[in-house]
Design a protein around this motif. Structure first.
Motif, PDB file in Angstrom:
ATOM      1  N   ALA A  11       0.532  -1.343   0.038  1.00 47.81           N
ATOM      2  CA  ALA A  11      -0.075   0.026   0.034  1.00 47.81           C
ATOM      3  C   ALA A  11       0.696   1.085   0.098  1.00 47.81           C
ATOM      4  O   ALA A  11       0.524   2.348  -0.310  1.00 47.81           O
ATOM      5  CB  ALA A  11      -1.171   0.220   1.229  1.00 47.81           C
ATOM      6  N   PHE A  12       2.069   1.226   0.687  1.00 45.70           N
ATOM      7  CA  PHE A  12       2.871   2.740   0.771  1.00 45.70           C
ATOM      8  C   PHE A  12       3.653   2.682  -1.002  1.00 45.70           C
ATOM      9  O   PHE A  12       4.793   3.836  -0.941  1.00 45.70           O
ATOM     10  CB  PHE A  12       3.613   1.935   1.665  1.00 45.70           C
ATOM     11  N   LYS A  13       4.066   1.522  -0.899  1.00 44.17           N
ATOM     12  CA  LYS A  13       5.164   2.211  -2.355  1.00 44.17           C
ATOM     13  C   LYS A  13       4.442   2.237  -3.227  1.00 44.17           C
ATOM     14  O   LYS A  13       5.051   3.298  -3.387  1.00 44.17           O
ATOM     15  CB  LYS A  13       4.492  -0.363  -2.893  1.00 44.17           C
ATOM     16  N   ASP A  14       3.402   2.697  -3.393  1.00 46.46           N
ATOM     17  CA  ASP A  14       2.984   3.745  -4.704  1.00 46.46           C
ATOM     18  C   ASP A  14       3.491   5.128  -3.940  1.00 46.46           C
ATOM     19  O   ASP A  14       3.164   6.354  -4.264  1.00 46.46           O
ATOM     20  CB  ASP A  14       1.295   3.858  -4.751  1.00 46.46           C
ATOM     21  N   PHE A  19       6.354   9.949  -4.294  1.00 43.51           N
ATOM     22  CA  PHE A  19       6.610  11.102  -3.430  1.00 43.51           C
ATOM     23  C   PHE A  19       7.773  11.280  -3.779  1.00 43.51           C
ATOM     24  O   PHE A  19       8.153  12.574  -4.148  1.00 43.51           O
ATOM     25  CB  PHE A  19       6.698  11.007  -1.722  1.00 43.51           C
ATOM     26  N   LEU A  20       8.671  10.605  -3.934  1.00 47.19           N
ATOM     27  CA  LEU A  20       9.964  10.428  -4.576  1.00 47.19           C
ATOM     28  C   LEU A  20       9.830  11.201  -6.077  1.00 47.19           C
ATOM     29  O   LEU A  20      10.919  11.980  -6.742  1.00 47.19           O
ATOM     30  CB  LEU A  20      10.444   9.310  -4.666  1.00 47.19           C
ATOM     31  N   ALA A  21       8.758  10.665  -6.840  1.00 43.77           N
ATOM     32  CA  ALA A  21       8.429  11.119  -7.909  1.00 43.77           C
ATOM     33  C   ALA A  21       8.798  12.833  -7.728  1.00 43.77           C
ATOM     34  O   ALA A  21       8.598  13.267  -8.829  1.00 43.77           O
ATOM     35  CB  ALA A  21       8.146  10.277  -8.855  1.00 43.77           C
ATOM     36  N   ILE A  66      -3.033  13.920 -12.575  1.00 42.44           N
ATOM     37  CA  ILE A  66      -2.643  12.285 -12.430  1.00 42.44           C
ATOM     38  C   ILE A  66      -1.721  12.327 -11.282  1.00 42.44           C
ATOM     39  O   ILE A  66      -0.592  13.351 -10.739  1.00 42.44           O
ATOM     40  CB  ILE A  66      -1.800  12.785 -13.549  1.00 42.44           C
ATOM     41  N   PRO A  67      -0.594  11.024 -11.019  1.00 46.73           N
ATOM     42  CA  PRO A  67       0.160  10.605 -10.058  1.00 46.73           C
ATOM     43  C   PRO A  67       1.082  10.964 -10.636  1.00 46.73           C
ATOM     44  O   PRO A  67       1.950  10.916 -11.796  1.00 46.73           O
ATOM     45  CB  PRO A  67       0.311   9.169  -9.647  1.00 46.73           C
ATOM     46  N   ASN A  68       2.240  11.275  -9.751  1.00 44.76           N
ATOM     47  CA  ASN A  68       3.302  11.896  -9.695  1.00 44.76           C
ATOM     48  C   ASN A  68       4.661  10.784 -11.118  1.00 44.76           C
ATOM     49  O   ASN A  68       4.538  10.813 -11.887  1.00 44.76           O
ATOM     50  CB  ASN A  68       4.357  12.595  -8.371  1.00 44.76           C
ATOM     51  N   GLY A  69       4.328   9.733 -10.239  1.00 47.10           N
ATOM     52  CA  GLY A  69       5.015   8.084 -10.258  1.00 47.10           C
ATOM     53  C   GLY A  69       4.611   8.086 -12.075  1.00 47.10           C
ATOM     54  O   GLY A  69       5.827   7.779 -12.903  1.00 47.10           O
TER      55      GLY A  69
END
Length: 218
Positions: A11-14, A19-21, A66-69
């Protein structure tokens, strides 16, 4: 950790990826707030870049999150990366029985509104020039033919009618037209005949009747 720890990690992977992206996007700055970008089916102006996702305002007044990843791992088209941008539009002109496509290209400022305003002026001038030169601009059409099946000339392709090409050879008149033009027989009185009587059949019993002996008086 067990199954619970694995589920929490997935769950915390995305969340960690987004966050890093976001940090990498803010550091490298491939685009900024106010730039006009295109990503997959989304296109519009960047409103905000947060730790999880980026907000885009589309040209029709909608907002895309849109997700940053996904932004960092996929290709993004930055339309306003340079001061000027080239536009193009295809238009077809009639040349005999075919259509010849002409492509018009022009440069404007990179904003979407500048390109659309210039496109309006370009198309107007192109239309005026084609009209003055007596050059038609074909457009798709559809023709619907209603054919009457009871006409006398129905099926006769030797005559060009209703858009049908003229044919050759002898063509018979349609069945419906032949029935309409068939001569009517003269009136004749109707004679009624009496139906024959049915024959009466006598049936005999299977066994024959025996005659009674004749008695004589003594």
């Amino acid at each position: 950790m067990g199954i619970g720890g694995v589920a929490i990690g997935i769950a915390f992977k995305d969340i960690f990826q987004n966050f890093l992206a976001s940090i990498l996007i803010l550091v490298t700055r491939p685009f900024r707030v106010g730039d006009q970008i295109g990503f997959t089916e989304y296109e519009g102006t960047v409103e905000d870049i947060q730790t999880r996702a980026m907000f885009i305002k589309s040209y029709d007044g909608r907002r895309a999150i849109i997700p940053n990843g996904e932004l960092y791992t996929n290709s993004v088209l930055v339309n306003s990366a340079f001061p000027q941008r080239r536009w193009e539009y295809d238009d077809g002109i009639g040349y005999g029985d075919v259509t010849v496509n002409l492509r018009a290209r022009w440069w404007t400022r990179s904003q979407k509104t500048d390109g659309l305003n210039a496109q309006d002026r370009v198309l107007t001038r192109v239309k005026q020039a084609l009209t003055e030169a007596d050059i038609n601009t074909p457009f798709p059409t559809q023709q619907i033919l209603f054919h009457e099946q009871t006409e006398r000339i129905d099926g006769d392709r030797r005559r060009q009618r209703e858009g049908w090409p003229a044919g050759s050879g002898e063509v018979r008149e349609p069945r419906a037209a032949r029935a309409l033009h068939r001569p009517t027989p003269a009136w004749q009185p109707i004679r009624y005949r009496r139906a024959p009587r049915a024959r009466q059949c006598r049936t005999r019993s299977a066994g024959r009747s025996r005659r009674r002996p004749h008695r004589t008086r003594g």
